[in-house]
Write an enzyme that holds these catalytic residues in place. Structure first.
Site, PDB file in Angstrom:
ATOM      1  N   TYR A 174      -1.874  -0.411  10.139  1.00  0.00           N
ATOM      2  CA  TYR A 174      -1.994  -0.952   8.784  1.00  0.00           C
ATOM      3  C   TYR A 174      -0.781  -0.546   7.940  1.00  0.00           C
ATOM      4  O   TYR A 174      -0.189  -1.374   7.242  1.00  0.00           O
ATOM      5  CB  TYR A 174      -3.283  -0.446   8.150  1.00  0.00           C
ATOM      6  CG  TYR A 174      -3.463  -0.803   6.693  1.00  0.00           C
ATOM      7  CD1 TYR A 174      -3.931  -2.056   6.320  1.00  0.00           C
ATOM      8  CD2 TYR A 174      -3.173   0.124   5.692  1.00  0.00           C
ATOM      9  CE1 TYR A 174      -4.107  -2.383   4.982  1.00  0.00           C
ATOM     10  CE2 TYR A 174      -3.349  -0.185   4.357  1.00  0.00           C
ATOM     11  CZ  TYR A 174      -3.819  -1.441   4.006  1.00  0.00           C
ATOM     12  OH  TYR A 174      -3.983  -1.758   2.672  1.00  0.00           O
ATOM     13  N   SER A 216       0.847  -1.191   0.000  1.00  0.00           N
ATOM     14  CA  SER A 216       0.000   0.000   0.000  1.00  0.00           C
ATOM     15  C   SER A 216       0.880   1.238   0.000  1.00  0.00           C
ATOM     16  O   SER A 216       1.980   1.235   0.567  1.00  0.00           O
ATOM     17  CB  SER A 216      -0.889   0.021   1.240  1.00  0.00           C
ATOM     18  OG  SER A 216      -1.563   1.269   1.373  1.00  0.00           O
TER      19      SER A 216
END
Length: 249
Positions: free
Chosen positions: A158, A144
């Site tokens: 995350y 990501s």
């Protein structure tokens, strides 16, 4: 990379579903996983079969080593050898600051986003590496852009899990480069998928799109195209590399 079976984890929706369908069009047999969305997985398998492809689905919780073992046993029963793995499955939890994190949340996020992909990659290497008698293959990890940006005030846990995936990608790529396996990663940014609803911000892409250099969010099929290229022979000299798909941010 020759045609054969490719595993796409988290393949019932979003980026995983788009990737499964895209790779099936290249002639690969697709073995996708899902955790709760059996209906979505059936829809993806049905769409691939309707287009003349081959696909199967297995329920697997990527935080469970036993489920991962069962997944690869199921793959071994297929008629085509494993040639690729797309480590796409991931999760996040409700937006919060680091001061509000607790150990249970951290263990959940790291189990799915770090431990699971690493165990899947290890099992894939044992099947594809020339060191173990395999014929080679490719692994693409879905990281990501949060790994670069840190996601302050939202998902630092995350982001940290995806930073771990970036480091893992580089290390594994160097480790197996001489064994016929290429390992790369994509780093999606603001993509229109259901994952934002899990964080309590379903309209996040629309909210942030005006701040991006391209002025829009991305679609899952745009990430799928990048993954398909990294899995293909066109990327035969590409390993340990990252493709950012974040609208210029």
């Amino acid at each position: 990379m020759g045609r054969g079976t490719i595993i796409v984890t988290g393949g019932s929706r979003g980026i995983g579903a788009a990737t499964a369908r895209r790779l099936a069009r290249e002639g690969h047999a697709i073995h996708l996983t899902y955790r709760t969305d059996a209906e979505g997985a059936d829809d993806v398998v049905g769409a691939i079969v309707a287009e003349g492809g081959r696909a199967r689905a297995t329920r697997a919780d990527l935080s469970s080593p036993a489920d991962i073992d069962a997944l690869f046993v199921a793959v071994d029963t297929g008629h085509e050898p494993l040639v690729g793995l797309v480590n796409n499955a991931g999760m996040l939890e409700t937006q919060c600051r680091v001061g509000d994190l607790d150990a249970d949340r951290l263990h959940r996020v790291m189990a799915v986003n770090v431990v699971g992909p690493m165990l899947c990659a290890a099992a894939a290497v044992r099947r594809m590496s020339r060191r173990y008698g395999g014929a080679g293959g490719a692994i693409v990890n879905v990281s990501s852009v949060a790994a670069r940006l840190g996601a302050p005030g939202e998902y630092v846990d995350y982001a940290a899990s995806k930073g771990a995936i970036d480091t893992f990608t580089r290390g594994l790529a160097a480790e197996v480069a001489g064994e016929g396996i290429r390992v790369n990663a994509v780093r999606p940014g603001y993509i229109r998928t259901d994952i934002h609803a899990l964080g309590g911000d379903p309209d996040r892409v629309d909210r942030l799109a005006p701040t991006l250099p391209m002025g829009r969010g991305g679609d899952p099929h745009e990430v799928a195209e990048a993954i398909a290229w990294l899995m293909s022979a066109a990327a035969s000299y590409t390993t340990g590399s990252f493709l950012d798909l974040a609208g210029g941010r």
